[in-house]
Structures are given as structure tokens and as C-alpha cells.
Design an enzyme around this catalytic site. Structure first.
Site, mmCIF file in Angstrom:
data_model
loop_
_atom_site.group_PDB
_atom_site.id
_atom_site.type_symbol
_atom_site.label_atom_id
_atom_site.label_comp_id
_atom_site.label_asym_id
_atom_site.label_seq_id
_atom_site.Cartn_x
_atom_site.Cartn_y
_atom_site.Cartn_z
ATOM 1 C CD GLN A 70 1.293 21.581 50.321
ATOM 2 O OE1 GLN A 70 1.499 22.521 49.556
ATOM 3 N NE2 GLN A 70 2.204 20.666 50.560
ATOM 4 C CG ASP A 71 -2.353 26.927 49.690
ATOM 5 O OD1 ASP A 71 -1.932 26.086 48.882
ATOM 6 O OD2 ASP A 71 -1.760 27.998 49.905
ATOM 7 N N PRO A 72 -5.858 26.072 48.358
ATOM 8 C CG PRO A 72 -7.870 27.208 48.573
ATOM 9 C CD PRO A 72 -6.542 27.034 49.241
#
Length: 228
Positions: A70-72
Site C-alpha cells: 500500500q504505502d511505506p
């Protein structure tokens, strides 16, 4: 807005990726401006510096498995520019990665890896791609909708268009929503490995052996998933 002359893509990523992402070169430059503005206004972002585009350092033509995040990780010291991976120095692994390793041991029969560094997977042809490539520390999802999605969508479309063996591993609803970008690519889908959802379809899903079976059906070598 803090602006700078954008560097040519071939200077900041592998040449095959530079060609594949040329249609969104302007968007990548805009995201560079966005990150510089964040810093100018006293905010930082993760991962640091060159690691933002780290997923695109391995050869485009050698990618055989796409693993979408999804994201970091928003915890300082965790995000390294490869989805789900952390640096070897991180001892307390994020919950999602712990669950990935539990499934890895059950699926493949390998021992628990010694660290959370997934670099060996990347070097063997697994694209560890976050849909959004940066995040504000301690604020999950803070850079969603800022422009990275256009970049990573193009990366996925370009991979699917190569006509080479490819398998996508899609964990969770966000990842599965990308399916229309690659209608002809075989996918391994399940719940997300997050502690909140792993017991609702991730555990027991055998993603690694299933991905290898799909690669072999395409006439490709199976992925060596072993980690030290």
C-alpha cells in the site's frame, strides 16, 4: 513551490524502467517538487532520498513476480523503498512482515528468515512495489492521492504489456483493485497479511508456492523464495 530541474529518468532508475515510465516522467518530477516542498515546510518523508524509487533499480525485463504493497512503513527506520521489506538492522519486525514470514515457513517449509530484508527477492525478479512511494513519518496513508498512483499504475501496465511470464501477488482490497490494470496476468489473491486481517484468508493461502505454479504454467522457472 520549491522546484528543481528534474533529472532524466535513466539517471535515477534502471534503463528499462526509465523507458517504461517515460509516459509519467512529468508526474515523477512533480512528486519530486512535492517532496522538496514538504521538506521546505518542515516536514520529512519516508523512505529517505534515493530509496524512494528503489523498486525501479532492478532490471525491468527480469521481473517475474509483482508483489504490491500500500504505502511505506510510517515508522522511522523501517521503510527502505521495497514493499514489506525493512533493513537488516530492524529487530522487531512490523506485524505484516511477521505474518508473511509465518506463511512463508508454512507454505515452503523454510526456516524463519534471519532478518526482514527482502532484497534477495528483489534481486531475483520480485518487484516489491508500494502503490504510494512515500509517507509522512507516523502518518499512514498521508501521501495517498498526491500523485504516486499514476506512476505505479503505469509501472504495472508496462509490466503486463511486456508479454513475458509474470505473476501478481495481490494482498488485500487495495491491491486487488489493481486487477483491471493487468487483465491477462495470473494473480494470487488473498486477505492482507496485516494483523487485523491475516486470519481472514491470508494464513493458509500459500502465495509463494501458488505463484511458482503459475510461473511454471507460463514456461518460466519458479522463483527461489529462500531468504537467509
Amino acid at each position: 513551490m520549491v522546484s528543481a530541474m528534474p533529472r532524466p529518468l535513466h539517471e535515477i532508475m534502471e534503463s528499462g524502467w526509465a523507458e517504461a515510465l517515460e509516459p509519467v516522467a512529468d508526474r515523477i518530477a512533480q512528486m519530486g517538487d512535492f517532496l522538496r516542498q514538504e521538506v521546505a515546510e518542515g516536514r520529512t518523508y519516508l523512505p529517505a532520498g534515493e530509496n524512494v524509487l528503489r523498486a525501479f533499480q532492478q532490471p525491468f525485463d527480469q521481473v517475474r513476480v509483482l508483489l504490491v504493497g500500500q504505502d511505506p512503513y510510517p515508522t522511522p527506520g523501517h521503510a527502505v523503498g521495497l514493499s514489506f521489506s525493512v533493513s537488516p538492522e530492524v529487530r522487531r519486525l512490523p506485524g505484516s512482515l511477521r505474518n508473511i514470514f509465518l506463511e512463508y515457513t508454512q507454505d515452503l517449509g523454510y526456516p524463519m528468515p534471519s532478518s526482514g530484508d527482502l532484497t534477495p527477492w528483489a534481486e531475483r525478479g520480485v518487484l516489491l512495489l508500494n502503490r504510494v512511494l512515500t509517507v509522512t513519518p507516523r502518518k499512514p496513508g498521508s501521501h495517498r492521492g498526491k500523485g504516486w498512483e499514476a506512476v505505479t499504475d503505469q509501472a504495472i501496465r508496462a509490466l503486463a504489456a511486456r508479454g513475458k511470464p509474470l505473476v501478481a501477488i495481490l494482498w488485500g482490497r487495495d491491491a486487488r483493485s489493481l486487477r483491471p490494470l493487468m487483465p491477462d496476468v495470473p494473480c494470487v489473491e488473498s486477505a492482507h497479511p496485516s494483523p487485523m486481517s491475516a486470519h481472514h484468508g491470508f494464513f493458509g493461502s500459500r502465495p509463494f508456492s501458488r505463484a511458482n505454479a503459475l510461473l511454471e504454467q507460463q514456461g518460466a522457472e519458479p522463483m527461489d523464495w529462500r531468504l537467509p
